[in-house]
Design a protein around this motif. Sequence first.
Motif, PDB file in Angstrom:
ATOM      1  N   UNK A  46       4.444   4.999 -21.379  1.00 54.23           N
ATOM      2  CA  UNK A  46       5.834   4.796 -20.945  1.00 54.23           C
ATOM      3  C   UNK A  46       5.920   4.536 -19.453  1.00 54.23           C
ATOM      4  N   UNK A  47       5.234   5.309 -18.655  1.00 53.80           N
ATOM      5  CA  UNK A  47       5.318   5.137 -17.199  1.00 53.80           C
ATOM      6  C   UNK A  47       4.760   3.782 -16.784  1.00 53.80           C
ATOM      7  N   UNK A  48       3.644   3.375 -17.400  1.00 52.55           N
ATOM      8  CA  UNK A  48       3.070   2.065 -17.077  1.00 52.55           C
ATOM      9  C   UNK A  48       4.024   0.939 -17.482  1.00 52.55           C
ATOM     10  N   UNK A  49       4.643   1.082 -18.647  1.00 57.16           N
ATOM     11  CA  UNK A  49       5.594   0.066 -19.097  1.00 57.16           C
ATOM     12  C   UNK A  49       6.808  -0.003 -18.183  1.00 57.16           C
ATOM     13  N   UNK A  50       7.299   1.158 -17.770  1.00 63.86           N
ATOM     14  CA  UNK A  50       8.463   1.165 -16.880  1.00 63.86           C
ATOM     15  C   UNK A  50       8.131   0.512 -15.540  1.00 63.86           C
ATOM     16  N   UNK A  51       6.918   0.757 -15.036  1.00 63.38           N
ATOM     17  CA  UNK A  51       6.533   0.096 -13.788  1.00 63.38           C
ATOM     18  C   UNK A  51       6.455  -1.411 -13.980  1.00 63.38           C
ATOM     19  N   UNK A  52       5.865  -1.849 -15.087  1.00 63.65           N
ATOM     20  CA  UNK A  52       5.758  -3.282 -15.346  1.00 63.65           C
ATOM     21  C   UNK A  52       7.140  -3.918 -15.475  1.00 63.65           C
ATOM     22  N   UNK A  53       8.031  -3.248 -16.191  1.00 63.99           N
ATOM     23  CA  UNK A  53       9.389  -3.773 -16.351  1.00 63.99           C
ATOM     24  C   UNK A  53      10.106  -3.852 -15.010  1.00 63.99           C
ATOM     25  N   UNK A  54       9.982  -2.805 -14.213  1.00 62.24           N
ATOM     26  CA  UNK A  54      10.658  -2.796 -12.921  1.00 62.24           C
ATOM     27  C   UNK A  54      10.110  -3.882 -11.996  1.00 62.24           C
ATOM     28  N   UNK A  55       8.793  -3.988 -11.925  1.00 59.87           N
ATOM     29  CA  UNK A  55       8.190  -4.988 -11.045  1.00 59.87           C
ATOM     30  C   UNK A  55       8.583  -6.403 -11.452  1.00 59.87           C
ATOM     31  N   UNK A 110       4.699 -12.046  -5.611  1.00 58.11           N
ATOM     32  CA  UNK A 110       4.902 -12.215  -7.049  1.00 58.11           C
ATOM     33  C   UNK A 110       3.563 -12.348  -7.767  1.00 58.11           C
ATOM     34  N   UNK A 111       2.623 -13.037  -7.159  1.00 58.74           N
ATOM     35  CA  UNK A 111       1.286 -13.148  -7.745  1.00 58.74           C
ATOM     36  C   UNK A 111       0.629 -11.775  -7.857  1.00 58.74           C
ATOM     37  N   UNK A 112       0.773 -10.953  -6.818  1.00 56.33           N
ATOM     38  CA  UNK A 112       0.207  -9.605  -6.850  1.00 56.33           C
ATOM     39  C   UNK A 112       0.870  -8.747  -7.925  1.00 56.33           C
ATOM     40  N   UNK A 113       2.173  -8.924  -8.096  1.00 53.35           N
ATOM     41  CA  UNK A 113       2.879  -8.187  -9.143  1.00 53.35           C
ATOM     42  C   UNK A 113       2.335  -8.564 -10.518  1.00 53.35           C
ATOM     43  N   UNK A 114       2.077  -9.843 -10.728  1.00 53.53           N
ATOM     44  CA  UNK A 114       1.503 -10.270 -12.004  1.00 53.53           C
ATOM     45  C   UNK A 114       0.156  -9.592 -12.246  1.00 53.53           C
ATOM     46  N   UNK A 115      -0.633  -9.428 -11.191  1.00 50.69           N
ATOM     47  CA  UNK A 115      -1.915  -8.732 -11.324  1.00 50.69           C
ATOM     48  C   UNK A 115      -1.701  -7.274 -11.731  1.00 50.69           C
ATOM     49  N   UNK A 116      -0.745  -6.610 -11.075  1.00 47.68           N
ATOM     50  CA  UNK A 116      -0.507  -5.197 -11.378  1.00 47.68           C
ATOM     51  C   UNK A 116       0.008  -5.008 -12.795  1.00 47.68           C
TER      52      UNK A 116
END
Length: 465
Positions: free
Chosen positions: A356-365, A323-329
Motif C-alpha cells: 500500500x505505501x509503495x502504491x501510494x507513493x507511485x500514485x502521488x508521484x 519526471x524521468x527520475x519519477x518514472x524510475x522510482x
Amino acid sequence: MRKEKDGLGERLLPDEAYYGIQTLRAMENFAISDNTFAHYPNIVQAMAEIKKACALTNKEIGALPADIADAIATACDEVLAGRYPDQFPVNVFRGCGTSINMNVNEVLGNRANELLTGHKGADRVHPNTHVNMCQSSNDVFPTAASLVLYRETGGLLDALATLEAAVRERMEALGPVVRIGRTCLQDAVPLTFGQSLSGYASLLERTGTQIAAFRKRSATGILGATAVGTGIGVQPGFMQRIYRNLSSITGLPVRRNPNPFDGMQNSDGAMTLSALVRNAAAACGKIARDCLLLSSGPECGIGELRLGPGFPDPDALHVCKLVIQIAHQVGANDWAIGMAAQSGEPDIAPSGGIKLIALLESLELTRNAAPLLAEACVQRLEADEERCRRHAEESMSLATMASAVRGYADGARLVRTAWGAGLTCREAAVREGLFSPDAARELFDVRTLTDRPRMERLIRKYRKI
C-alpha cells in the motif's frame, strides 16, 4: 501518566495519549523508520470509516449497545474531521495491518470511553470487544487499502487527462510542421509533429482508459472475512448490512468480494494497479525524454523543439529530468510490490503495508508529475520550423521514395551519390538522371512524404519497377 495492561503485563502511557498499550508496544518493537501512519491521513480516514460502519452495523443487529456504538461513531467522526493527527505513531513497515488496526481501535476506544465516562480507559468501551467487533486486522486493513486506492486513483486519472489535453493542444498548434523521424537515433523518414504528438495522446488516453476500467471494480471489501476468510466471530446479520453502511459513509460503491479467501490470500489487484501506474509514469517519462532530446542544443544538438518561446527554459529542462527520475522510482516501487506479492503465506497476502505505501507513493508521484510536465514543458513546446525542414530535406532517408518507384538498386545508388557529393536526395536524383526536376520536386517534397494518400498517388504515377 495512566496505567494500562494487556496479556504481557502493565505499561504507563501519557495522560494525553489516546492510543494504548498495544500501540506503545508496536512503537517499541517496530521502530525501524520515521515513516508512520500519522503521515497517511488517507489511510487513517478509511480505517475510521470502516470502524464507524461496523459500529453502526453492530448496533443495528443488536450486538452492540446503542450508547457504545454511538460513542464509537462520534469518535470516528472526530478522526474524520482531522482531530488527533498525532495519535497514529505506528510504523508502516509492519505486516498486514495489525499495528495500525489496534492503534485505531485504541484511539477510538479511549475517546468513546471518554465521551461516555469523562475519562480514557476500557471500563465502558474496549478496543477489541467493542471497536473491533466482527472484525480482524486481516479483513479491515485490505478493505481500507481498497478505499484509499480507489480515491487516489481518481486523482491520477484527472492528472493524466490534464497532460493529454496539453498534448492534444500542441498537436493542433504544431501539427503541420514536418520533422525527420528518428529510429535508433538515426535518420528515418519525415513525419509531422502532429503525427508524433498523436502517438503520445493515444498512449495517455489508453493508459487512462485502462486505469479507469480497473478502478470501476477496485472498491472491493472483505469485511466479515475476519482472520482467514471463514468469518469466525462475526455476529448474525452483520454481513447483510455492513457494505450498505460502508458505502453510505464513504460515498463510494463498495462491494463485497464474492470469495473472501481470494481476497485474503492474493495480491494480484495491487500488482495490476501498480503496473498501470508504472505505465502512466513511463508514459510521462517517455514524453519528457523525447522533449529533452529534440530540444537538445540549442546550437549543437538536434534543436528542433524549443521548451519555451526563446532560449531554452532551465525550469522546463529540469522538470523533464525530474519526471524521468519519477518514472524510475515508480518502476522500483512496482518491483517491490511484485516481490511482496509473491512472498505469500498460505492464508493471507503478506506485506500489506509495503504494497500500500509503495502504491501510494507511485500514485502521488505520477499524479504530481503529469500536470507538472504539462505546465512546465508540453504547453511551452515550440518548433524551429526552418531547422526541422532543413533536417528533413537533407536526410538520406528520402531515397526511400526512389526505391519505391524504381527499385532498391536505384535507391541505393541515389544515397551513394548524395552522400558522396554532399547533395540532397532531390539534387542527386536529378544529377543521376533518375527523375526530371519536376518529378524530383514532387517525389522528395517532405510534406508530401508525411501524407499516405498523396504518397500512394505519386508511387502510382512514377512507378517503374
